[in-house]
Scaffold this motif. Sequence first.
Motif, PDB file in Angstrom:
ATOM      1  N   LEU A   1       0.814  -1.218   0.000  1.00  0.00           N
ATOM      2  CA  LEU A   1       0.000   0.000   0.000  1.00  0.00           C
ATOM      3  C   LEU A   1       0.848   1.270   0.000  1.00  0.00           C
ATOM      4  O   LEU A   1       0.418   2.317   0.481  1.00  0.00           O
ATOM      5  CB  LEU A   1      -0.950  -0.014   1.213  1.00  0.00           C
ATOM      6  N   ALA A   2       2.068   1.155  -0.515  1.00  0.00           N
ATOM      7  CA  ALA A   2       2.922   2.348  -0.596  1.00  0.00           C
ATOM      8  C   ALA A   2       3.419   2.493  -2.037  1.00  0.00           C
ATOM      9  O   ALA A   2       4.582   2.234  -2.340  1.00  0.00           O
ATOM     10  CB  ALA A   2       4.082   2.256   0.388  1.00  0.00           C
ATOM     11  N   ASP A   3       2.499   2.911  -2.914  1.00  0.00           N
ATOM     12  CA  ASP A   3       2.907   3.189  -4.303  1.00  0.00           C
ATOM     13  C   ASP A   3       3.773   4.445  -4.350  1.00  0.00           C
ATOM     14  O   ASP A   3       4.465   4.695  -5.340  1.00  0.00           O
ATOM     15  CB  ASP A   3       1.667   3.398  -5.180  1.00  0.00           C
ATOM     16  N   GLY A   4       3.692   5.240  -3.299  1.00  0.00           N
ATOM     17  CA  GLY A   4       4.486   6.457  -3.195  1.00  0.00           C
ATOM     18  C   GLY A   4       4.386   6.981  -1.774  1.00  0.00           C
ATOM     19  O   GLY A   4       3.700   6.378  -0.931  1.00  0.00           O
ATOM     20  N   VAL A   5       5.059   8.094  -1.520  1.00  0.00           N
ATOM     21  CA  VAL A   5       5.071   8.682  -0.175  1.00  0.00           C
ATOM     22  C   VAL A   5       4.903  10.198  -0.315  1.00  0.00           C
ATOM     23  O   VAL A   5       5.478  10.802  -1.216  1.00  0.00           O
ATOM     24  CB  VAL A   5       6.410   8.391   0.551  1.00  0.00           C
ATOM     25  N   THR A   6       4.097  10.783   0.599  1.00  0.00           N
ATOM     26  CA  THR A   6       4.061  12.246   0.674  1.00  0.00           C
ATOM     27  C   THR A   6       4.551  12.658   2.053  1.00  0.00           C
ATOM     28  O   THR A   6       4.215  12.024   3.061  1.00  0.00           O
ATOM     29  CB  THR A   6       2.638  12.805   0.441  1.00  0.00           C
ATOM     30  N   THR A   7       5.367  13.702   2.075  1.00  0.00           N
ATOM     31  CA  THR A   7       5.811  14.272   3.357  1.00  0.00           C
ATOM     32  C   THR A   7       5.465  15.755   3.318  1.00  0.00           C
ATOM     33  O   THR A   7       5.154  16.301   2.264  1.00  0.00           O
ATOM     34  CB  THR A   7       7.331  14.107   3.552  1.00  0.00           C
TER      35      THR A   7
END
Length: 214
Positions: free
Chosen positions: A21-27
């Motif tokens: 469930l981590a196709d990408g990351v936002t910070t």
Amino acid sequence: MKFFIDTADIKDIREAAAMGLADGVTTNPSLVAKTGRKFRDVLVEICDIVKGPVSAEVTAVKHDEMMKEAREYAALRKNIVVKIPLIPEGLKAVRTCKEEGIKTNVTLCFTATQALLAAKAGASYISPFVGRLDDISTDGMQVVEEILEIYNNYGFETEVLVASVRHPIHVQQAARLGAHIATCPLSVLIQLSKHPLTDSGLAKFLSDWEKVPK
Ligand code: E4P
């Protein structure tokens, strides 16, 4: 639909990645501040875990300073996406990034017309903050629907990244509307998997299994 995880916490990112469930990351600066670590160290570690887009937010508010940060972040890892606030100077930076081949995520979007400007500037992603709109008695998901309609009308390639997601219903609504991505904290990803009948059904299966001769 893609799922990004909205955190700078390495443990949470590993957990989401393990579930696929981590196709990408936002910070964002607030999430990074919670880690107590240097941003560049955190960013590089995240990029070693997740190969999809990883958003790193600039903290400058003028075009030239934003571009200095954008170039520095983009040079760290090839999957870094530079997160830029939706202000006029930010739109200029988005345009320059587009010319230089740097991907951008335009953040702090609260209206469909802001999203239209971001797409015109060449944003790779637009981040409407649905939870913060709901907080002030405005329908955040209505804005997502309007953005998708406008982008579809004109064939913009900017992907709609639903942000400030607070609960599973936000994800369900975003998916029904056809939003490209939802970025969620780990707590929401876990909530999405939960149902009391799943838990009680599993408990019954396990207790019945105890009665089976082995
Ligand atoms: C995502 O890019 C944003 O940083 C984040 O979703 C903001 O969420 P919040 O409104 O819960 O702080």
